[in-house]
Design an enzyme around this catalytic site. Structure first.
Site, PDB file in Angstrom:
ATOM      1  N   CYS A   2      -1.020  64.919 -48.400  1.00 18.37           N
ATOM      2  CA  CYS A   2       0.356  64.447 -48.505  1.00 18.37           C
ATOM      3  C   CYS A   2       1.245  65.566 -49.027  1.00 18.37           C
ATOM      4  CB  CYS A   2       0.427  63.246 -49.437  1.00 18.37           C
ATOM      5  SG  CYS A   2      -0.815  61.977 -49.124  1.00 18.37           S
ATOM      6  N   LYS A 609      -2.820  68.234 -28.438  1.00 15.43           N
ATOM      7  CA  LYS A 609      -3.635  67.904 -29.610  1.00 15.43           C
ATOM      8  C   LYS A 609      -4.304  66.553 -29.445  1.00 15.43           C
ATOM      9  CE  LYS A 609      -5.456  68.406 -33.593  1.00 15.43           C
ATOM     10  NZ  LYS A 609      -6.605  69.317 -33.686  1.00 15.43           N
TER      11      LYS A 609
END
EC number: 2.6.1.16
Length: 614
Positions: A2, A609
């Site tokens: 995070c 991706k």
């Protein structure tokens, strides 16, 4: 995983925090939020992008005017789905303490039950909320502690990793921060300070920073900061002057995200195992499948469906589960599984593996398996993605955001999860407690061994110079290292655009040997395991046809040197954990070949991706 940004000074906090969150977007996240102090605590948080939070701020941000202290956070979910209520900050019941947290609280469940028993009400499904209520309880019981003392005592109850920032309207002129296993940096300004998970949101405001070490906490005011250990011993910290660009900071000082992610693997591996691997107890704790473990052990067959690199991880999982748990395993390309009318029944378990949790072919395989009555479990990196929502149970890899298109740390995280699954399926059935303990000890040693391999980066780059002009390459491995040969070849193809093939070494003489000449580099995984003698014979066959042999070999093996052009050594290890070691030099080799050829390693041509189309 995070992102954290905090501010205390004399400027408006909310715009600075919002801009800081934008600087942290490269880390990957699923929600964002902020809390500020302007007489009382004001908080906004929103699922989705930082722009969603910005829209909310534009609508209701007047309540935040005048605030010069605040904290903000971008969340990558580990406990609880991405949602407004699971976004950070988290507040205590009375709304006068707010906290943001990076990391994983391993004992949060026990702490949560304890707090709920005392009447605390939880608004989220996160492990992080436990901390703010714990601080609140301690402070209420002893008001003389103050915010700093309450945080210090709370952290003594916590097991796991954390980087936290805490503010309170009871003490509105300070931010208390602490770290263990999750980075925090303090930016030193003129009458203002910044706190962040990395320097990206700080560098445009100041180049003077102080990095906190594990086990340290700091109290930051507008005019000063004090750093102490959790045990309350004051520390003298060195001020570092940054000379990085913002882009370089986002990449952790590395030239590319892929290289950064390769070097993150020791820490990622520890994160994957944290709270799960209990070496001394000889067991693994896998909360996501705990309630279904007996049913998994009774499976007549396990089928693994995946694509690309995840398929290679699945092959290693096949070896692990069959060797230790003695359950038959089949591994399918997800794209083929759905079109071959597979025989699947309610006695089968189907495991789907995907980094993103959104791979279209894997989702189609998942849905077909469910239609046919199989128990379906998932292995995935992204909390709240489609795979964990649609499977009965599963495990997260906790690898953090992977920006580079060519997967590196997600692969090793998947292999570790499969290793832990094999141990869980074996317990009480097929191998002794002592053998499980030995296997888990081997696994726990892997991060340090990977760090040792990464120290050979410069030497591997020199070998890459010899490969950069090759038109083709052959990768050979046996046993557990055969899937690694496939993965090594895929990496070279993906990012350097050199044609490469991976083969079981013994299959070389059934076709590929016809291609070997003085222009063909052959990368052989030749570790000291039960196939070592056979691999040496395969190397001799390559040499007799003038092939250029590069070996991945066990440390201390001098015999291999006379047979090869170059050798990359890895530490000794048992066969079952070898793939986690042998893949590392192949990742580095591919990376350096690609950069020497001038390729865009983070965004190779024609690749995405997450492949969300069939």
């Amino acid at each position: 995983m995070c992102g954290i940004i905090g501010y205390i000074g004399r400027r408006e906090a909310a715009p600075l925090l919002l801009n800081g969150l934008k600087r942290l977007e490269y880390r990957g996240y699923d929600s964002a939020g902020m809390a500020v102090l302007n007489g009382s605590m004001k908080m906004l948080k929103k699922k989705g992008s930082v722009s969603n939070l910005e829209e909310l701020l534009n609508v209701s941000g007047t309540v935040m005017l005048g605030a010069t202290v605040g904290i903000a956070h971008t969340r990558w979910a580990t406990h609880g789905d991405p949602s407004d209520r699971n976004a950070h900050p988290h507040m205590n019941v009375s709304g006068d303490i707010a906290l943001i947290h990076n990391g994983i609280i391993e004992n949060y469940s026990a702490l949560k039950q304890e707090l709920m028993g005392e009447g605390y009400v939880f608004e989220s499904d996160t492990d992080s909320e436990v901390l703010v209520h714990l601080i609140d309880r301690i402070w209420k019981n002893d008001s003389a502690l103050g915010l700093e003392g309450a945080v210090r005592q709370a952290l003594r109850h916590v097991e796991g990793a954390y980087g936290i920032c805490v503010v309170s309207s009871r003490e509105p002129d300070k931010i208390v921060v602490a770290r263990k296993g999750s980075p925090l940096v303090i930016g030193l300004g003129d009458g203002e300070f910044f706190i962040a998970s990395d320097a990206a949101p700080i560098v445009e405001h100041t180049n003077k920073v102080v990095y906190l070490s594990d086990g340290e906490m700091a109290v930051v005011t507008r005019d000063s900061y004090t750093v102490k250990t959790i045990e309350n011993v004051e520390q003298q910290k060195r001020v570092t002057e940054l000379d990085f660009s913002l882009e370089k900071i986002e990449k952790g000082g590395f030239e590319h995200f892929m290289l950064k992610e390769i070097f993150e693997q020791p820490e990622v591996m520890r994160d994957v195992m944290r709270g799960r691997v209990r070496v001394e107890e000889g067991r693994v704790h896998l909360g996501g499948i705990h309630d279904y473990l007996d049913r998994l052990k009774q499976a007549k067959r396990i089928m693994i469906c995946a694509c690309g690199t995840s398929w290679h991880a699945g092959l290693i999982g096949e070896y692990l589960i069959e060797e230790f748990a003695r359950i038959p395993v089949e591994v399918d390309y997800a794209s083929e599984f759905r079109y071959r009318n597979p025989i699947v029944s309610s006695d089968d378990v189907v495991i789907v593996i995907s980094q993103s949790g959104e791979t279209a072919d894997t989702l189609a395989a998942l849905r077909l398996a469910k239609e046919k009555g199989a128990m379906v479990m998932g292995i995935c990196n992204v909390v709240g993605s489609t795979i964990p929502r649609e499977t009965l149970c599963g495990m997260y890899t906790h690898a953090g955001p992977e920006v580079g298109v060519a997967s590196t740390k997600a692969f090793t995280a998947q292999v570790i999860v499969l290793f832990m699954l094999a141990m869980a399926l074996s317990k009480g059935r097929t191998i002794s407690q002592e053998e499980i303990k030995l296997n888990l000890r081997e696994l726990a040693e892997v991060p340090d061994k990977v760090a040792w391999i990464l120290e050979q980066n410069d030497a591997i780059k020199e070998i890459a110079v010899k490969l950069k002009d090759a038109r083709n390459a052959l990768y050979l491995g046996r046993g557990y290292n055969f899937p690694v040969a496939l993965e090594g070849a895929l990496k070279l193809k993906e990012i350097s655009y050199i044609h490469a093939e991976g083969y079981p070494a013994a299959e070389m003489k059934h076709g590929p040997i016809a291609l070997i000449d003085e222009d063909m580099p052959v990368i052989v995984i030749a570790t000291r395991d039960n196939t070592y003698a056979k691999i040496l014979s395969n190397i001799e066959e390559v040499r007799s046809r003038k092939g250029r042999v590069i070996a991945i070999a066990s440390e201390g093996d001098r015999e291999i040197e006379r047979l090869t052009e170059d050798v990359i050594y890895i530490p000794q290890a048992s066969a079952a954990v070898l793939p986690l070691l042998t893949v590392i030099p192949l990742q580095l080799l591919s990376y350096h070949v690609a950069t020497l050829r001038g390729c865009n390693v983070d965004r190779p041509r024609n690749l995405a991706k997450s492949v969300t189309v069939e």
